[in-house]
Scaffold this active site. Structure first.
Site, PDB file in Angstrom:
ATOM      1  N   LEU A  60      43.468  22.806  70.524  1.00 21.17           N
ATOM      2  CA  LEU A  60      43.123  24.231  70.417  1.00 21.17           C
ATOM      3  C   LEU A  60      43.734  25.082  71.530  1.00 21.17           C
ATOM      4  CD1 LEU A  60      39.486  24.370  68.985  1.00 21.17           C
ATOM      5  CD2 LEU A  60      41.672  24.273  67.808  1.00 21.17           C
ATOM      6  N   ARG A  61      44.410  24.483  72.482  1.00 21.10           N
ATOM      7  CA  ARG A  61      45.305  25.190  73.430  1.00 21.10           C
ATOM      8  C   ARG A  61      44.629  26.062  74.479  1.00 21.10           C
ATOM      9  NH1 ARG A  61      48.951  21.599  72.061  1.00 21.10           N
ATOM     10  NH2 ARG A  61      50.219  22.065  70.257  1.00 21.10           N
ATOM     11  N   ASN A  91      44.876  18.066  76.199  1.00 14.46           N
ATOM     12  CA  ASN A  91      46.139  18.504  76.811  1.00 14.46           C
ATOM     13  C   ASN A  91      46.271  20.024  76.896  1.00 14.46           C
ATOM     14  OD1 ASN A  91      46.536  18.761  74.038  1.00 14.46           O
ATOM     15  ND2 ASN A  91      48.656  18.048  74.062  1.00 14.46           N
ATOM     16  N   ASP A 304      45.522  16.545  63.414  1.00 13.80           N
ATOM     17  CA  ASP A 304      46.379  16.643  64.604  1.00 13.80           C
ATOM     18  C   ASP A 304      46.943  18.064  64.699  1.00 13.80           C
ATOM     19  OD1 ASP A 304      47.618  16.059  66.950  1.00 13.80           O
ATOM     20  OD2 ASP A 304      49.159  14.751  66.108  1.00 13.80           O
ATOM     21  N   HIS A 308      51.860  25.991  67.587  1.00 11.12           N
ATOM     22  CA  HIS A 308      52.852  26.476  68.547  1.00 11.12           C
ATOM     23  C   HIS A 308      53.293  27.856  68.091  1.00 11.12           C
ATOM     24  CE1 HIS A 308      53.322  22.701  70.691  1.00 11.12           C
ATOM     25  NE2 HIS A 308      53.538  22.048  69.567  1.00 11.12           N
TER      26      HIS A 308
END
Ligand code: DOR
Ligand code: ZN
Length: 420
Positions: A60-61, A91, A304, A308
């Site tokens: 989810l950034r 990450n 997954d 981006h």
């Protein structure tokens, strides 16, 4: 407060579903229900009723890469895609290797989506995902992490992997294992095979995934501990998992819709929108994965979801970032497998709800009395074309962009509350 969802299609039967507040009361054949007084009625004619799905592997950034996705936009894509629970990878920037980051994620989710979907963070296995020092797993668990993973950065050292599994077990946390032997292929852009040869680009051999899966399944046996193999992409890895299961090892595994629907030929024309980690493989691998999800060798499906910005994808193949935006499309895509008779409808409930609930100890709706009233209605005939405008995720990076698809989630209730 009662709600009756009438005339819904559930596993090819017409049913009525009665809900009181946040729980299921009963599900009966349509027309056989005596409704309580003051019962709101929702006519679901023509729509398919499914339990809210769990996505046990998303990116989810947030924090750090909010231009790709935020927790708010990711959860919005999740709920519109049929997911009531999502487990988010570590990450981020900073990496989710401490309680402060976990708490921030949970706070953001609570603020933007107080009624769900529920967010379950996954803690990093090693500090900053560097594979050198264990992350403080007790602290991560206490803050709300439900599993541990180094996803995106495979663990090269067998000794470190052993310590990760042992330490995670102390806190009853399952390790989600991104299997890839990083020494076998540096700077790869796709699967190694005839197609990478034809295109003249660096390939990554499937054996690199299977090698590390074999190592970690053997470690799991030796230690008597569980391991969950992430995003399986190859037939050889399926064989290794089947071998482990036959030996009674506590191994579980996941794959993603794109490995069931696409193969390496999608990269013909150097289409960077089809670059993903692990890479799309051969048709033989795809067929083996389809068999493995049908027979349960692969336990669950995950997206997954790896959003981006388009400028990070619409570039030369070797420069493009890896990953597909998945939350908006997963149910539509896997419904397609049901339509083509490649999977029974019930397998969707097993792969997207029941099994992930069991593996990660999350609540699921099995439509039994007392179950959480988490469900969605899906229109199998809705025809639509994913575009930059109609995807809820900020990540528009899907190989299916611009392709006509059929079937779309129309309504979603979580805890008995209509979210849309
Ligand atoms: O395609 C992928 N994208 N695979 C991963 O393992 C990481 C992910 C990401 O974070 O973009
Ligand atoms: Zn991932």
């Amino acid at each position: 407060m009662y709600l009756c969802v009438k005339n819904a299609l559930h596993l090819e039967a017409l049913v009525d579903l009665l809900i009181e507040d946040e729980r299921i009361v009963t599900m009966t054949p349509a027309g056989h229900q005596k409704l309580p007084e003051n019962c709101e009625v929702f006519d679901a004619e023509g729509l398919v009723l499914m339990p809210s799905f769990i996505d046990a592997h998303v990116h989810l950034r947030e924090p750090g890469f909010e231009y790709k996705e935020t927790i708010a936009s990711g959860l919005n894509a999740a709920v519109h895609g049929g997911f009531g629970s999502v487990m988010c990878m570590a990450n981020t920037k900073p990496v989710n290797d401490n309680a402060a980051v976990t708490s921030l994620m949970l706070t953001k989710a609570q603020q933007s989506h107080p009624h769900g979907p529920r967010l379950y963070p996954i803690g990093a296995a090693t500090k900053n995902l560097e594979g050198r020092e264990l992350a403080p797993m007790g602290e991560l668990k206490e803050a709300g992490c439900v599993a541990i993973s180094n996803d995106g950065r495979p663990v090269q050292s067998s000794e470190m992997m052993r310590r990760i599994m042992e330490y995670a077990a102390d806190f009853s946390l399952t390790v989600i294992d991104h299997c890839e032997d990083p020494t076998l292929a540096d700077h790869w852009v796709m699967n190694e095979g005839e197609m990478s040869g034809l295109l003249g680009v660096k390939g990554q051999p499937a054996v690199g995934e299977a090698l590390q899966a074999a190592r970690d399944i053997m470690l799991a046996e030796y230690l008597g501990l569980p391991v969950h193999i992430a995003h399986v992409s190859s037939a050889l890895t399926v064989d290794v998992i089947a071998w482990g299961k036959a030996r009674g090892i506590a191994v579980t595994a996941e794959t993603c819709p794109h490995y069931l629907l696409l193969d390496e030929s999608a990269l013909e024309g150097y289409n960077a929108l089809c670059k993903v980690s692990p890479p799309l493989r051969s048709t033989k691998d795809r067929d083996a994965l389809l068999r493995a999800v049908a027979d349960g060798t692969i336990d669950i499906l995950v997206t997954d979801h790896a959003p981006h910005a388009l400028h990070e994808k619409m570039t030369a193949l070797d420069q493009a970032l890896v990953g597909f935006s998945g939350l908006d499309l997963a149910v539509t895509l896997t419904w397609g497998l049901v339509k083509e008779d490649l999977l029974p409808e019930d397998a969707l409930h097993r792969l997207w709800a029941r099994r992930p609930g069991e593996i990660f100890h999350l609540p699921t709706n099995g439509f039994a009395p007392g179950d959480p009233a988490d469900f969605f209605l899906f229109d199998p005939h809705a025809v639509w074309i994913p575009s930059e405008e109609n995807l809820y995720s900020k990540g528009k990076n899907t190989p299916f962009l611009g392709q006509e698809l059929s079937g779309r989630v129309k309504h979603h209730w979580l805890g008995g509350k209509a979210i849309f």
